[in-house]
Design a protein around this motif. Structure first.
Motif, PDB file in Angstrom:
ATOM      1  N   GLY A  37       0.815  -1.222   0.000  1.00  0.00           N
ATOM      2  CA  GLY A  37       0.000   0.000   0.000  1.00  0.00           C
ATOM      3  C   GLY A  37       0.841   1.261   0.000  1.00  0.00           C
ATOM      4  N   PRO A  38       1.802   1.399   0.919  1.00  0.00           N
ATOM      5  CA  PRO A  38       2.652   2.592   0.905  1.00  0.00           C
ATOM      6  C   PRO A  38       3.467   2.727  -0.388  1.00  0.00           C
ATOM      7  N   SER A  39       3.918   1.613  -0.945  1.00  0.00           N
ATOM      8  CA  SER A  39       4.673   1.653  -2.201  1.00  0.00           C
ATOM      9  C   SER A  39       3.779   2.150  -3.338  1.00  0.00           C
ATOM     10  N   HIS A  40       2.582   1.607  -3.407  1.00  0.00           N
ATOM     11  CA  HIS A  40       1.596   2.029  -4.415  1.00  0.00           C
ATOM     12  C   HIS A  40       1.318   3.525  -4.278  1.00  0.00           C
ATOM     13  N   ALA A  64       4.765  -5.589  -8.589  1.00  0.00           N
ATOM     14  CA  ALA A  64       5.192  -4.425  -9.369  1.00  0.00           C
ATOM     15  C   ALA A  64       5.422  -3.208  -8.483  1.00  0.00           C
ATOM     16  N   ALA A  65       4.534  -2.956  -7.533  1.00  0.00           N
ATOM     17  CA  ALA A  65       4.682  -1.783  -6.666  1.00  0.00           C
ATOM     18  C   ALA A  65       5.969  -1.856  -5.858  1.00  0.00           C
ATOM     19  N   ILE A  66       6.267  -3.009  -5.319  1.00  0.00           N
ATOM     20  CA  ILE A  66       7.475  -3.173  -4.500  1.00  0.00           C
ATOM     21  C   ILE A  66       8.726  -3.009  -5.360  1.00  0.00           C
ATOM     22  N   LEU A  72      13.027   3.107  -7.539  1.00  0.00           N
ATOM     23  CA  LEU A  72      12.841   4.552  -7.417  1.00  0.00           C
ATOM     24  C   LEU A  72      13.585   5.109  -6.208  1.00  0.00           C
ATOM     25  N   THR A  73      13.414   4.490  -5.061  1.00  0.00           N
ATOM     26  CA  THR A  73      14.074   5.009  -3.860  1.00  0.00           C
ATOM     27  C   THR A  73      15.582   4.804  -3.907  1.00  0.00           C
ATOM     28  N   GLU A  74      16.038   3.752  -4.581  1.00  0.00           N
ATOM     29  CA  GLU A  74      17.481   3.533  -4.742  1.00  0.00           C
ATOM     30  C   GLU A  74      18.121   4.690  -5.510  1.00  0.00           C
TER      31      GLU A  74
END
Length: 86
Positions: A37-40, A64-66, A72-74
């Motif tokens: 949920g937070p990733s989405h 896919a979200a994970i 992205l965060t990397e």
């Protein structure tokens, strides 16, 4: 810190407008056992408007979200050299 990051997924570019506020909101939402949920939410908050519909469809695929959030965060989080002082 604001940074635009483009990720190519299966050959299709997706642009994300990352900000400290969006990243911090993601961290605040993340709890043990709650990662999808937070990733989405992070992805949908930061994706460029022209990529939103394609991203929404992509996020229906398992993990896919994970996977996108990790990439992205990397590319967003700075590489800090941290040492413990004595």
């Amino acid at each position: 810190m604001e940074k635009t990051i483009t990720l190519k997924v299966n050959g299709e570019p997706f642009s994300f407008n990352m900000t400290s506020e969006a990243y911090n909101a993601f961290l605040d939402e993340t709890e043990p056992g709650k990662k999808v949920g937070p990733s989405h939410n992070l992805l949908m908050r930061t994706v460029a408007p022209e990529n939103k519909d394609a991203l929404r469809e992509l996020l229906t695929q398992p993990a896919a979200a994970i996977l996108l959030m990790q990439s992205l965060t990397e590319h967003y989080v700075p590489d800090l050299n941290i040492e413990v002082g004595e």
